[in-house]
Design a protein around this motif. Structure first.
Motif, short mmCIF file in Angstrom:
data_model
loop_
_atom_site.label_atom_id
_atom_site.label_comp_id
_atom_site.label_asym_id
_atom_site.label_seq_id
_atom_site.Cartn_x
_atom_site.Cartn_y
_atom_site.Cartn_z
N LEU A 50 0.83 -1.20 0.00
CA LEU A 50 0.00 0.00 0.00
C LEU A 50 0.87 1.25 0.00
O LEU A 50 0.66 2.17 -0.80
CB LEU A 50 -0.94 -0.01 1.22
N THR A 51 1.85 1.28 0.85
CA THR A 51 2.72 2.46 0.97
C THR A 51 3.53 2.68 -0.32
O THR A 51 3.71 3.82 -0.75
CB THR A 51 3.66 2.30 2.17
N TYR A 52 4.00 1.60 -0.92
CA TYR A 52 4.77 1.69 -2.16
C TYR A 52 3.94 2.37 -3.26
O TYR A 52 4.38 3.34 -3.88
CB TYR A 52 5.19 0.28 -2.59
N HIS A 53 2.74 1.89 -3.47
CA HIS A 53 1.90 2.47 -4.51
C HIS A 53 1.39 3.85 -4.13
O HIS A 53 1.18 4.70 -5.01
CB HIS A 53 0.75 1.53 -4.86
N LEU A 54 1.21 4.10 -2.86
CA LEU A 54 0.82 5.44 -2.41
C LEU A 54 1.89 6.45 -2.79
O LEU A 54 1.59 7.55 -3.26
CB LEU A 54 0.58 5.43 -0.89
N GLY A 55 3.15 6.08 -2.62
CA GLY A 55 4.25 6.96 -3.04
C GLY A 55 4.25 7.19 -4.54
O GLY A 55 4.51 8.31 -5.00
#
Length: 148
Positions: free
Chosen positions: A132-137
């Motif tokens: 989630l955090t990867y794609h949020l970035g």
């Protein structure tokens, strides 16, 4: 304790996803792909929604959600209001799904084989937070580069 931390992280980052999608000045820009940027922010948002609804909602929460992963990357021009509503629904699904996981279940094998070998539920949930955090970035950079 870990379940509480995971839920806090999922809720924080889904709220941030909502903020990022809302921050686009022109909602048509959610769907831009340019040069080496292969996925639009809209498609990454759909992918995150599908991912969490599958692995936490359907598998752990028994929601009955059926994923159509190919559509996460092929659908275009979904209205921002619909994306935001799906994010809000996903926040509820994640929170409710995690309430069905016990500390003992964290140590057990995750019910679906996702990688090349089985993993614990604990490992897989931590993986989902980083995914989630990867794609949020990526969405954040997409917005700052292409929503001009």
């Amino acid at each position: 304790m870990l379940l509480e931390v995971l839920n806090t992280l999922f809720q924080r980052d889904l709220a941030k996803l909502r903020q990022e999608i809302s921050a686009y000045k022109d909602e048509r820009n959610l769907w831009i792909v340019d040069k080496n940027i292969a996925n639009s922010a809209g498609n990454l948002c759909l992918h995150l929604i599908g991912n969490l609804n599958t692995y936490i909602g359907a598998e752990l929460g028994k929601t009955g959600y059926i994923r159509h992963r190919d559509l996460e990357f092929s659908l275009k021009d979904i209205p921002r209001t619909e994306l935001l509503a799906k994010i809000d629904e996903t926040r509820v699904v994640v929170e409710e799904g995690l309430t069905k996981v016990t500390e003992e279940k964290l140590a057990e094998e995750y019910p679906m084989l996702v990688f090349d070998k089985p993993t614990s539920t604990e490992y897989f949930l931590v993986h989902l937070t980083t995914h989630l955090t990867y794609h949020l970035g990526q969405i954040n950079y997409h917005r700052r580069l292409l929503d001009v």
